[in-house]
Enzyme design. Structure first.
Site, PDB file in Angstrom:
ATOM      1  N   ASP A 108      -1.819   8.153  -7.212  1.00  0.00           N
ATOM      2  CA  ASP A 108      -0.455   8.353  -6.710  1.00  0.00           C
ATOM      3  C   ASP A 108       0.559   8.445  -7.847  1.00  0.00           C
ATOM      4  OD1 ASP A 108      -1.488   8.232  -4.144  1.00  0.00           O
ATOM      5  OD2 ASP A 108      -0.885   6.143  -3.822  1.00  0.00           O
TER       6      ASP A 108
ATOM      7  N   ASP B 156      -2.991  -1.694  -5.039  1.00  0.00           N
ATOM      8  CA  ASP B 156      -3.430  -0.543  -4.244  1.00  0.00           C
ATOM      9  C   ASP B 156      -4.315   0.352  -5.107  1.00  0.00           C
ATOM     10  OD1 ASP B 156      -3.751   1.641  -2.605  1.00  0.00           O
ATOM     11  OD2 ASP B 156      -1.638   2.213  -2.585  1.00  0.00           O
TER      12      ASP B 156
ATOM     13  N   ASN C 104       0.833  -1.198   0.000  1.00  0.00           N
ATOM     14  CA  ASN C 104       0.000   0.000   0.000  1.00  0.00           C
ATOM     15  C   ASN C 104       0.867   1.246   0.000  1.00  0.00           C
ATOM     16  OD1 ASN C 104      -2.511  -1.347   0.062  1.00  0.00           O
ATOM     17  ND2 ASN C 104      -2.261  -1.733   2.243  1.00  0.00           N
ATOM     18  N   CYS C 105       0.244   2.364  -0.314  1.00  0.00           N
ATOM     19  CA  CYS C 105       0.894   3.666  -0.354  1.00  0.00           C
ATOM     20  C   CYS C 105       1.668   3.896   0.943  1.00  0.00           C
ATOM     21  CB  CYS C 105      -0.170   4.743  -0.550  1.00  0.00           C
ATOM     22  SG  CYS C 105       0.503   6.389  -0.719  1.00  0.00           S
ATOM     23  N   PRO C 106       2.858   4.385   0.870  1.00  0.00           N
ATOM     24  CA  PRO C 106       3.604   4.902  -0.273  1.00  0.00           C
ATOM     25  C   PRO C 106       4.581   3.908  -0.892  1.00  0.00           C
ATOM     26  CG  PRO C 106       4.754   5.556   1.697  1.00  0.00           C
ATOM     27  CD  PRO C 106       3.538   4.731   2.139  1.00  0.00           C
TER      28      PRO C 106
END
Length: 75
Positions: A46, A40, A13-15
């Site tokens: 993003d 994600d 998942n981010c980042p």
């Protein structure tokens, strides 16, 4: 479309997908392309922001099932 390197960020998942792409670009030459496969859902947004902020070119994005594909050309 020619892909120079592929990066599997499924399950991250981010980042983390962005950070791994940034690290991959460090070992790539100008004009080379990186394909990132992510699960994600936020990665679409993003990678659009990442390309805009870094000057790299986001040349393709698509969603296949629950996977998000991003192809970016290094500046």
């Amino acid at each position: 479309m020619h892909i120079d390197r592929e990066l599997d960020t499924r399950g991250l998942n981010c980042p983390l997908p962005i950070l791994k792409a940034k690290k991959a670009f460090a070992d790539m030459g100008s004009g080379q392309t990186l394909k990132v496969v992510s699960t994600d859902a936020g990665s679409t947004r993003d990678f659009q922001a990442f390309a805009k902020q870094t000057g790299n070119e986001l040349i393709h994005q698509e969603t296949i099932g629950d996977e998000f594909i991003h192809v970016i050309r290094r500046r």
